[in-house]
Design a protein around this motif. Structure first.
Motif, PDB file in Angstrom:
ATOM      1  N   GLY A 255     -16.404 -49.360   4.373  1.00  0.00           N
ATOM      2  CA  GLY A 255     -16.317 -48.912   5.759  1.00  0.00           C
ATOM      3  C   GLY A 255     -15.145 -48.025   6.093  1.00  0.00           C
ATOM      4  N   PHE A 256     -14.261 -47.775   5.152  1.00  0.00           N
ATOM      5  CA  PHE A 256     -13.035 -47.034   5.456  1.00  0.00           C
ATOM      6  C   PHE A 256     -13.283 -45.526   5.534  1.00  0.00           C
ATOM      7  CE2 PHE A 256     -11.146 -50.992   4.090  1.00  0.00           C
ATOM      8  CZ  PHE A 256     -10.016 -51.105   4.886  1.00  0.00           C
ATOM      9  N   ALA A 257     -12.728 -44.909   6.573  1.00  0.00           N
ATOM     10  CA  ALA A 257     -12.645 -43.452   6.615  1.00  0.00           C
ATOM     11  C   ALA A 257     -11.628 -42.989   5.587  1.00  0.00           C
ATOM     12  CB  ALA A 257     -12.248 -42.984   8.011  1.00  0.00           C
ATOM     13  N   ASN A 258     -11.781 -41.729   5.155  1.00  0.00           N
ATOM     14  CA  ASN A 258     -10.882 -41.200   4.135  1.00  0.00           C
ATOM     15  C   ASN A 258     -10.670 -39.703   4.373  1.00  0.00           C
ATOM     16  OD1 ASN A 258     -13.196 -39.881   2.964  1.00  0.00           O
ATOM     17  ND2 ASN A 258     -13.742 -41.841   2.032  1.00  0.00           N
ATOM     18  N   ASP A 259     -10.118 -39.015   3.400  1.00  0.00           N
ATOM     19  CA  ASP A 259      -9.819 -37.591   3.580  1.00  0.00           C
ATOM     20  C   ASP A 259     -11.081 -36.772   3.842  1.00  0.00           C
ATOM     21  OD1 ASP A 259      -7.152 -38.078   3.252  1.00  0.00           O
ATOM     22  OD2 ASP A 259      -7.032 -37.317   1.194  1.00  0.00           O
ATOM     23  N   TRP A 260     -12.211 -37.184   3.261  1.00  0.00           N
ATOM     24  CA  TRP A 260     -13.450 -36.438   3.527  1.00  0.00           C
ATOM     25  C   TRP A 260     -13.741 -36.422   5.020  1.00  0.00           C
ATOM     26  CZ3 TRP A 260     -16.622 -33.091   1.299  1.00  0.00           C
ATOM     27  CH2 TRP A 260     -17.806 -32.790   1.987  1.00  0.00           C
ATOM     28  N   HIS A 261     -13.627 -37.560   5.673  1.00  0.00           N
ATOM     29  CA  HIS A 261     -13.932 -37.651   7.102  1.00  0.00           C
ATOM     30  C   HIS A 261     -12.920 -36.855   7.925  1.00  0.00           C
ATOM     31  CE1 HIS A 261     -15.695 -41.228   5.169  1.00  0.00           C
ATOM     32  NE2 HIS A 261     -16.704 -40.986   5.977  1.00  0.00           N
ATOM     33  N   LEU A 262     -11.659 -36.887   7.513  1.00  0.00           N
ATOM     34  CA  LEU A 262     -10.641 -36.099   8.214  1.00  0.00           C
ATOM     35  C   LEU A 262     -10.971 -34.617   8.156  1.00  0.00           C
ATOM     36  CD1 LEU A 262      -7.861 -35.735   9.592  1.00  0.00           C
ATOM     37  CD2 LEU A 262      -6.853 -35.747   7.294  1.00  0.00           C
ATOM     38  N   VAL A 263     -11.345 -34.138   6.977  1.00  0.00           N
ATOM     39  CA  VAL A 263     -11.638 -32.712   6.825  1.00  0.00           C
ATOM     40  C   VAL A 263     -12.960 -32.365   7.502  1.00  0.00           C
ATOM     41  CG1 VAL A 263     -12.121 -30.872   5.166  1.00  0.00           C
ATOM     42  CG2 VAL A 263     -10.262 -32.491   4.732  1.00  0.00           C
ATOM     43  N   HIS A 264     -13.977 -33.203   7.314  1.00  0.00           N
ATOM     44  CA  HIS A 264     -15.296 -32.941   7.907  1.00  0.00           C
ATOM     45  C   HIS A 264     -15.211 -32.865   9.427  1.00  0.00           C
ATOM     46  CE1 HIS A 264     -19.509 -33.339   8.967  1.00  0.00           C
ATOM     47  NE2 HIS A 264     -19.253 -34.472   9.589  1.00  0.00           N
ATOM     48  N   LEU A 265     -14.628 -33.867  10.047  1.00  0.00           N
ATOM     49  CA  LEU A 265     -14.545 -33.884  11.506  1.00  0.00           C
ATOM     50  C   LEU A 265     -13.472 -32.920  12.004  1.00  0.00           C
ATOM     51  CD1 LEU A 265     -14.864 -37.742  11.956  1.00  0.00           C
ATOM     52  CD2 LEU A 265     -16.634 -36.040  12.420  1.00  0.00           C
ATOM     53  N   GLY A 266     -12.358 -32.862  11.305  1.00  0.00           N
ATOM     54  CA  GLY A 266     -11.263 -32.001  11.735  1.00  0.00           C
ATOM     55  C   GLY A 266     -11.599 -30.525  11.681  1.00  0.00           C
ATOM     56  N   SER A 267     -12.352 -30.099  10.678  1.00  0.00           N
ATOM     57  CA  SER A 267     -12.681 -28.675  10.576  1.00  0.00           C
ATOM     58  C   SER A 267     -13.582 -28.241  11.722  1.00  0.00           C
ATOM     59  CB  SER A 267     -13.341 -28.377   9.230  1.00  0.00           C
ATOM     60  OG  SER A 267     -14.565 -29.064   9.092  1.00  0.00           O
ATOM     61  N   ARG A 268     -14.407 -29.149  12.216  1.00  0.00           N
ATOM     62  CA  ARG A 268     -15.282 -28.793  13.339  1.00  0.00           C
ATOM     63  C   ARG A 268     -14.522 -28.799  14.661  1.00  0.00           C
ATOM     64  NH1 ARG A 268     -17.259 -29.861   8.906  1.00  0.00           N
ATOM     65  NH2 ARG A 268     -19.173 -28.795   8.287  1.00  0.00           N
ATOM     66  N   ALA A 269     -13.440 -29.564  14.721  1.00  0.00           N
ATOM     67  CA  ALA A 269     -12.557 -29.446  15.881  1.00  0.00           C
ATOM     68  C   ALA A 269     -11.836 -28.109  15.853  1.00  0.00           C
ATOM     69  CB  ALA A 269     -11.562 -30.608  15.895  1.00  0.00           C
ATOM     70  N   VAL A 270     -11.361 -27.696  14.674  1.00  0.00           N
ATOM     71  CA  VAL A 270     -10.751 -26.373  14.526  1.00  0.00           C
ATOM     72  C   VAL A 270     -11.759 -25.290  14.903  1.00  0.00           C
ATOM     73  CG1 VAL A 270      -9.817 -24.722  12.848  1.00  0.00           C
ATOM     74  CG2 VAL A 270      -9.103 -27.120  12.766  1.00  0.00           C
ATOM     75  N   GLY A 271     -13.036 -25.532  14.595  1.00  0.00           N
ATOM     76  CA  GLY A 271     -14.083 -24.557  14.871  1.00  0.00           C
ATOM     77  C   GLY A 271     -14.451 -24.392  16.323  1.00  0.00           C
ATOM     78  N   GLY A 272     -13.919 -25.238  17.200  1.00  0.00           N
ATOM     79  CA  GLY A 272     -14.076 -24.990  18.630  1.00  0.00           C
ATOM     80  C   GLY A 272     -15.039 -25.867  19.390  1.00  0.00           C
ATOM     81  N   ALA A 273     -15.678 -26.845  18.754  1.00  0.00           N
ATOM     82  CA  ALA A 273     -16.596 -27.730  19.488  1.00  0.00           C
ATOM     83  C   ALA A 273     -15.820 -28.546  20.518  1.00  0.00           C
ATOM     84  CB  ALA A 273     -17.337 -28.649  18.528  1.00  0.00           C
TER      85      ALA A 273
ATOM     86  N   ALA B 133     -10.119 -30.784  21.321  1.00  0.00           N
ATOM     87  CA  ALA B 133     -11.444 -31.398  21.364  1.00  0.00           C
ATOM     88  C   ALA B 133     -11.318 -32.875  21.718  1.00  0.00           C
ATOM     89  CB  ALA B 133     -12.152 -31.233  20.027  1.00  0.00           C
ATOM     90  N   VAL B 134     -12.440 -33.462  22.075  1.00  0.00           N
ATOM     91  CA  VAL B 134     -12.491 -34.881  22.430  1.00  0.00           C
ATOM     92  C   VAL B 134     -13.146 -35.641  21.280  1.00  0.00           C
ATOM     93  CG1 VAL B 134     -13.484 -36.583  24.013  1.00  0.00           C
ATOM     94  CG2 VAL B 134     -12.580 -34.423  24.905  1.00  0.00           C
ATOM     95  N   PRO B 135     -12.522 -36.725  20.796  1.00  0.00           N
ATOM     96  CA  PRO B 135     -13.137 -37.521  19.737  1.00  0.00           C
ATOM     97  C   PRO B 135     -14.055 -38.602  20.312  1.00  0.00           C
ATOM     98  CG  PRO B 135     -10.886 -38.270  20.104  1.00  0.00           C
ATOM     99  CD  PRO B 135     -11.132 -37.156  21.093  1.00  0.00           C
ATOM    100  N   GLY B 136     -15.250 -38.690  19.760  1.00  0.00           N
ATOM    101  CA  GLY B 136     -16.198 -39.721  20.154  1.00  0.00           C
ATOM    102  C   GLY B 136     -16.653 -40.510  18.941  1.00  0.00           C
ATOM    103  N   MET B 137     -17.053 -41.747  19.161  1.00  0.00           N
ATOM    104  CA  MET B 137     -17.555 -42.579  18.070  1.00  0.00           C
ATOM    105  C   MET B 137     -18.938 -43.095  18.406  1.00  0.00           C
ATOM    106  SD  MET B 137     -15.989 -45.935  16.120  1.00  0.00           S
ATOM    107  CE  MET B 137     -15.240 -44.955  14.796  1.00  0.00           C
ATOM    108  N   GLN B 138     -19.864 -42.939  17.457  1.00  0.00           N
ATOM    109  CA  GLN B 138     -21.186 -43.542  17.603  1.00  0.00           C
ATOM    110  C   GLN B 138     -21.171 -44.903  16.926  1.00  0.00           C
ATOM    111  OE1 GLN B 138     -24.810 -42.598  15.214  1.00  0.00           O
ATOM    112  NE2 GLN B 138     -25.578 -41.726  17.137  1.00  0.00           N
ATOM    113  N   LEU B 139     -21.465 -45.946  17.692  1.00  0.00           N
ATOM    114  CA  LEU B 139     -21.526 -47.310  17.175  1.00  0.00           C
ATOM    115  C   LEU B 139     -22.969 -47.658  16.848  1.00  0.00           C
ATOM    116  CD1 LEU B 139     -19.092 -49.083  19.656  1.00  0.00           C
ATOM    117  CD2 LEU B 139     -18.596 -48.174  17.373  1.00  0.00           C
ATOM    118  N   ALA B 140     -23.172 -48.302  15.701  1.00  0.00           N
ATOM    119  CA  ALA B 140     -24.539 -48.485  15.234  1.00  0.00           C
ATOM    120  C   ALA B 140     -24.721 -49.790  14.474  1.00  0.00           C
ATOM    121  CB  ALA B 140     -24.945 -47.315  14.338  1.00  0.00           C
TER     122      ALA B 140
END
Length: 359
Positions: free
Chosen positions: A32-50, A94-101
């Motif tokens: 269940g742990f987030a890691n560098d992949w998640h930081l780069v995946h989500l972070g790059s889309r924040a850099v991209g302007g969403a 950007a605003v961070p959101g979490m989908q709970l599932a």
């Protein structure tokens, strides 16, 4: 001004534009742990302007994972890396959101590139829960029908996960009620054959979704928006319908849901989907108009012009994009150029690459 780049305020949170990074499972976690992949995946889309970045479906319990590699938030140890990610997202405006599932009867399955099938017990597979003992198909796990105590635990898991998400810096919570996962399992007559107060009538089948919403809204600070992702139709005879989605959306609005993330399908293996560009947008438009609640549109939205038309024509309030943002994390920056919107902020590190409007 391009309508796509108008800000949107939901409760006390203002999104700088209407482009949202849709929850997209990465199947790249361990325990269940987030890691560098998640930081780069989500972070790059924040850099991209969403304007809003939503995590992939994040499991509220170990048994609620789709695969063993799903992101999770069922323990305190998950929070430090998630907090690092949200801090970076916010640093980009950007605003961070979490989908709970909770994956319901689709839990304990292999990652897509390993084949859509159950995880063998000797490889870490686990007991799967659903409203009724009806599998998704003949290669998915046979679920165990949830007891009343089991249902209470699920509701509490969502509430506890919400509290953790807020402490991890997330400012929007989305509940996953779509795509054949647990809440959707309860909504659809095709997967819910219970005879107690959680099955049968429309009022009974929506009970779990409503009770989870109430429990989450009770612990979610009032300034933060709450979304619900719904599959507006099962695309299968005898299943969940668009009309039921409108009714449920109206009820959820009264319970404190601020926006319906409107998708479709995923519950029935025999579904027949009429796929094409913008094919799910009419469902978002229907719910928006008939339930009088903001919606997000999804599904094969690939060009700036398509995204702009959805907002400009009042079909939805947000454009929630997935695959196009996988192809191009900087789609918002490109869309601003294509739509001749000159006020789109760029990361200062990238400004020298900005193309201005041709005179």
């Amino acid at each position: 001004m391009a309508h796509l780049f108008e800000p949107l305020q939901l409760r006390a949170i203002t999104l700088k534009n209407r482009i949202v990074v849709s929850p997209m499972c990465e199947y790249s976690s361990e325990d269940g742990f987030a890691n560098d992949w998640h930081l780069v995946h989500l972070g790059s889309r924040a850099v991209g302007g969403a304007g809003l970045i939503i995590t992939e479906a994040t499991a509220v319990s170990p048994e609620g994972r789709i695969s063993p590699q799903d992101l999770g938030i069922w323990k305190e140890e998950h929070l430090p890396m998630l907090l690092r990610i949200t801090q970076f997202i916010k640093s980009q405006g950007a605003v961070p959101g979490m989908q709970l599932a909770h994956a319901g009867r689709k839990a304990s399955t292999c990652r897509p590139w390993e084949g859509h099938k159950a995880v063998p017990e000797d490889q870490g597979g686990w007991t799967v829960y659903a409203p009724s003992a009806i599998p998704f198909n003949d290669v998915y796990p046979l679920p165990v029908a949830l007891t009343k105590e089991g249902i209470k635990k699920v509701i509490q898991d969502f509430a506890t996960a919400t509290e953790r998400a807020i402490r991890a810096g997330f400012e929007v919570i989305e509940l996953h009620g779509a795509h054949g996962y647990l809440m959707h399992n309860f909504l659809s007559p095709l997967s819910n054959q219970r005879t107690d107060e959680y099955g049968g009538s429309f009022e009974n089948r929506i009970r779990l979704a409503v009770e989870i919403t109430e429990a989450v809204r009770a612990v979610l600070p009032p300034q933060f928006p709450l979304f619900m992702r719904l599959s507006a139709t099962d695309w299968a005879d005898g299943g969940w319908t668009p009309e039921e989605s409108v009714k449920l959306a109206s009820i959820l609005k009264e319970k404190g849901v601020d926006l319906i993330d409107t998708s479709t399908g995923g519950l029935a293996a025999h579904q027949k989907i009429q796929v094409g560009p913008l094919y799910q947008v009419p469902f978002a438009e229907k719910i928006r108009k008939e339930a009088n609640i903001p919606t997000g549109a999804v599904g094969m939205i690939t060009t700036p012009q398509e995204a702009e038309s959805i907002i400009a024509e009042g079909k939805a309030d947000l454009v929630i994009m997935a695959r196009e943002l996988l192809r191009d994390p900087y789609f918002p920056l490109r869309a601003a150029h294509d739509l001749q919107y000159d006020d789109m902020p760029w990361p200062v590190q990238y400004v020298r690459a900005k193309r201005t409007k041709l005179k």
